[in-house]
Design a protein around this motif. Structure first.
Motif, PDB file in Angstrom:
ATOM      1  N   THR A   7      -9.160  -1.489   4.733  1.00 43.92           N
ATOM      2  CA  THR A   7      -8.809  -0.279   3.993  1.00 43.92           C
ATOM      3  C   THR A   7      -8.714  -0.620   2.516  1.00 43.92           C
ATOM      4  O   THR A   7      -8.113  -1.632   2.144  1.00 43.92           O
ATOM      5  CB  THR A   7      -7.461   0.283   4.483  1.00 43.92           C
ATOM      6  OG1 THR A   7      -7.535   0.492   5.900  1.00 43.92           O
ATOM      7  CG2 THR A   7      -7.142   1.608   3.808  1.00 43.92           C
ATOM      8  N   VAL A   8      -9.304   0.254   1.709  1.00 44.01           N
ATOM      9  CA  VAL A   8      -9.249   0.076   0.257  1.00 44.01           C
ATOM     10  C   VAL A   8      -8.634   1.311  -0.378  1.00 44.01           C
ATOM     11  O   VAL A   8      -8.709   2.418   0.164  1.00 44.01           O
ATOM     12  CB  VAL A   8     -10.653  -0.194  -0.351  1.00 44.01           C
ATOM     13  CG1 VAL A   8     -11.268  -1.447   0.240  1.00 44.01           C
ATOM     14  CG2 VAL A   8     -11.578   0.985  -0.174  1.00 44.01           C
ATOM     15  N   GLU A   9      -8.011   1.098  -1.528  1.00 41.48           N
ATOM     16  CA  GLU A   9      -7.483   2.209  -2.311  1.00 41.48           C
ATOM     17  C   GLU A   9      -8.336   2.338  -3.562  1.00 41.48           C
ATOM     18  O   GLU A   9      -8.491   1.365  -4.324  1.00 41.48           O
ATOM     19  CB  GLU A   9      -6.027   1.946  -2.693  1.00 41.48           C
ATOM     20  CG  GLU A   9      -5.410   3.103  -3.459  1.00 41.48           C
ATOM     21  CD  GLU A   9      -3.959   2.815  -3.787  1.00 41.48           C
ATOM     22  OE1 GLU A   9      -3.088   3.393  -3.128  1.00 41.48           O
ATOM     23  OE2 GLU A   9      -3.723   1.979  -4.695  1.00 41.48           O
ATOM     24  N   LEU A  10      -8.895   3.509  -3.763  1.00 39.53           N
ATOM     25  CA  LEU A  10      -9.754   3.766  -4.912  1.00 39.53           C
ATOM     26  C   LEU A  10      -8.915   4.078  -6.147  1.00 39.53           C
ATOM     27  O   LEU A  10      -7.711   4.326  -6.045  1.00 39.53           O
ATOM     28  CB  LEU A  10     -10.693   4.927  -4.591  1.00 39.53           C
ATOM     29  CG  LEU A  10     -11.617   4.714  -3.380  1.00 39.53           C
ATOM     30  CD1 LEU A  10     -12.503   5.928  -3.175  1.00 39.53           C
ATOM     31  CD2 LEU A  10     -12.437   3.456  -3.530  1.00 39.53           C
ATOM     32  N   PRO A  11      -9.517   4.093  -7.321  1.00 43.65           N
ATOM     33  CA  PRO A  11      -8.763   4.331  -8.558  1.00 43.65           C
ATOM     34  C   PRO A  11      -7.974   5.642  -8.567  1.00 43.65           C
ATOM     35  O   PRO A  11      -6.927   5.723  -9.207  1.00 43.65           O
ATOM     36  CB  PRO A  11      -9.845   4.335  -9.642  1.00 43.65           C
ATOM     37  CG  PRO A  11     -10.921   3.468  -9.088  1.00 43.65           C
ATOM     38  CD  PRO A  11     -10.910   3.743  -7.608  1.00 43.65           C
ATOM     39  N   ASP A  12      -8.444   6.650  -7.836  1.00 48.88           N
ATOM     40  CA  ASP A  12      -7.727   7.934  -7.816  1.00 48.88           C
ATOM     41  C   ASP A  12      -6.618   7.974  -6.760  1.00 48.88           C
ATOM     42  O   ASP A  12      -5.979   8.992  -6.552  1.00 48.88           O
ATOM     43  CB  ASP A  12      -8.700   9.094  -7.609  1.00 48.88           C
ATOM     44  CG  ASP A  12      -9.361   9.088  -6.242  1.00 48.88           C
ATOM     45  OD1 ASP A  12      -9.064   8.199  -5.415  1.00 48.88           O
ATOM     46  OD2 ASP A  12     -10.193   9.985  -5.995  1.00 48.88           O
ATOM     47  N   GLY A  84     -12.184   1.332 -13.262  1.00 51.53           N
ATOM     48  CA  GLY A  84     -11.024   1.743 -12.473  1.00 51.53           C
ATOM     49  C   GLY A  84     -10.675   0.684 -11.438  1.00 51.53           C
ATOM     50  O   GLY A  84     -11.546  -0.054 -10.963  1.00 51.53           O
ATOM     51  N   CYS A  85      -9.408   0.581 -11.087  1.00 50.81           N
ATOM     52  CA  CYS A  85      -8.944  -0.471 -10.169  1.00 50.81           C
ATOM     53  C   CYS A  85      -9.077  -0.070  -8.698  1.00 50.81           C
ATOM     54  O   CYS A  85      -8.693   1.023  -8.316  1.00 50.81           O
ATOM     55  CB  CYS A  85      -7.504  -0.825 -10.466  1.00 50.81           C
ATOM     56  SG  CYS A  85      -7.301  -1.737 -11.993  1.00 50.81           S
ATOM     57  N   VAL A  86      -9.610  -0.981  -7.915  1.00 55.05           N
ATOM     58  CA  VAL A  86      -9.702  -0.861  -6.466  1.00 55.05           C
ATOM     59  C   VAL A  86      -8.812  -1.948  -5.876  1.00 55.05           C
ATOM     60  O   VAL A  86      -8.817  -3.087  -6.351  1.00 55.05           O
ATOM     61  CB  VAL A  86     -11.163  -1.066  -5.983  1.00 55.05           C
ATOM     62  CG1 VAL A  86     -11.243  -1.075  -4.463  1.00 55.05           C
ATOM     63  CG2 VAL A  86     -12.064   0.007  -6.565  1.00 55.05           C
ATOM     64  N   ARG A  87      -8.045  -1.570  -4.868  1.00 53.76           N
ATOM     65  CA  ARG A  87      -7.147  -2.529  -4.205  1.00 53.76           C
ATOM     66  C   ARG A  87      -7.538  -2.641  -2.731  1.00 53.76           C
ATOM     67  O   ARG A  87      -7.761  -1.629  -2.067  1.00 53.76           O
ATOM     68  CB  ARG A  87      -5.707  -2.059  -4.321  1.00 53.76           C
ATOM     69  CG  ARG A  87      -4.692  -2.990  -3.674  1.00 53.76           C
ATOM     70  CD  ARG A  87      -3.264  -2.441  -3.772  1.00 53.76           C
ATOM     71  NE  ARG A  87      -2.943  -1.978  -5.109  1.00 53.76           N
ATOM     72  CZ  ARG A  87      -2.471  -2.738  -6.114  1.00 53.76           C
ATOM     73  NH1 ARG A  87      -2.278  -4.031  -5.916  1.00 53.76           N
ATOM     74  NH2 ARG A  87      -2.184  -2.207  -7.278  1.00 53.76           N
ATOM     75  N   ILE A  88      -7.614  -3.863  -2.241  1.00 59.16           N
ATOM     76  CA  ILE A  88      -7.844  -4.091  -0.815  1.00 59.16           C
ATOM     77  C   ILE A  88      -6.462  -4.030  -0.155  1.00 59.16           C
ATOM     78  O   ILE A  88      -5.621  -4.898  -0.382  1.00 59.16           O
ATOM     79  CB  ILE A  88      -8.507  -5.459  -0.541  1.00 59.16           C
ATOM     80  CG1 ILE A  88      -9.768  -5.656  -1.396  1.00 59.16           C
ATOM     81  CG2 ILE A  88      -8.793  -5.615   0.955  1.00 59.16           C
ATOM     82  CD1 ILE A  88     -10.871  -4.665  -1.149  1.00 59.16           C
ATOM     83  N   LEU A  89      -6.224  -2.991   0.641  1.00 60.77           N
ATOM     84  CA  LEU A  89      -4.916  -2.809   1.266  1.00 60.77           C
ATOM     85  C   LEU A  89      -4.764  -3.623   2.539  1.00 60.77           C
ATOM     86  O   LEU A  89      -3.737  -4.277   2.741  1.00 60.77           O
ATOM     87  CB  LEU A  89      -4.666  -1.323   1.546  1.00 60.77           C
ATOM     88  CG  LEU A  89      -4.656  -0.414   0.333  1.00 60.77           C
ATOM     89  CD1 LEU A  89      -4.498   1.043   0.770  1.00 60.77           C
ATOM     90  CD2 LEU A  89      -3.539  -0.812  -0.621  1.00 60.77           C
ATOM     91  N   THR A  90      -5.736  -3.528   3.401  1.00 57.74           N
ATOM     92  CA  THR A  90      -5.707  -4.282   4.659  1.00 57.74           C
ATOM     93  C   THR A  90      -7.058  -4.913   4.894  1.00 57.74           C
ATOM     94  O   THR A  90      -8.085  -4.390   4.496  1.00 57.74           O
ATOM     95  CB  THR A  90      -5.363  -3.387   5.873  1.00 57.74           C
ATOM     96  OG1 THR A  90      -6.381  -2.416   6.043  1.00 57.74           O
ATOM     97  CG2 THR A  90      -4.023  -2.698   5.686  1.00 57.74           C
ATOM     98  N   LEU A  91      -7.033  -6.047   5.571  1.00 64.78           N
ATOM     99  CA  LEU A  91      -8.277  -6.730   5.916  1.00 64.78           C
ATOM    100  C   LEU A  91      -8.015  -7.605   7.127  1.00 64.78           C
ATOM    101  O   LEU A  91      -7.063  -8.342   7.177  1.00 64.78           O
ATOM    102  CB  LEU A  91      -8.758  -7.574   4.743  1.00 64.78           C
ATOM    103  CG  LEU A  91     -10.093  -8.288   4.898  1.00 64.78           C
ATOM    104  CD1 LEU A  91     -11.247  -7.294   5.033  1.00 64.78           C
ATOM    105  CD2 LEU A  91     -10.338  -9.210   3.759  1.00 64.78           C
TER     106      LEU A  91
END
Length: 91
Positions: A7-12, A84-91
């Motif tokens: 799961t990733v979190e997009l900049p928005d 914009g920042c993308v965060r890897i939430l789960t992997l």
């Protein structure tokens, strides 16, 4: 071949669930990583092509699911700022 869902979190702030047909994705991302959208797209391209290649080596054909996922990621990226920042939430 073990698939990986992440799961990733997009900049928005929206979250997207992603798929890799291979654990090779772990060589490119880890939970908690933060990167620019342009870096995320580039790393996704490398990782998902490598995953598809692993499928090809094992089964004799490329993985269309990996290429579909890459297409989705590139589509999201086109609507976000490259820095914009993308965060890897789960992997």
């Amino acid at each position: 071949m073990p698939a990986v869902h992440y799961t990733v979190e997009l900049p928005d702030g929206t979250q997207r669930h992603c798929y890799s047909p291979s654990t090779v994705i772990h060589e490119h991302f880890k939970a908690g990583d933060v990167m620019t959208m342009s870096d995320f797209i580039s790393r996704s391209r490398t990782a998902l092509n490598a995953a598809s290649d692993r499928v090809r080596q094992r089964f004799g054909f490329a993985c269309s699911s990996a290429m579909d996922q890459l297409s989705e990621i590139e589509s999201w990226g086109s609507s976000c700022k490259p820095d914009g920042c993308v965060r890897i939430l789960t992997l």
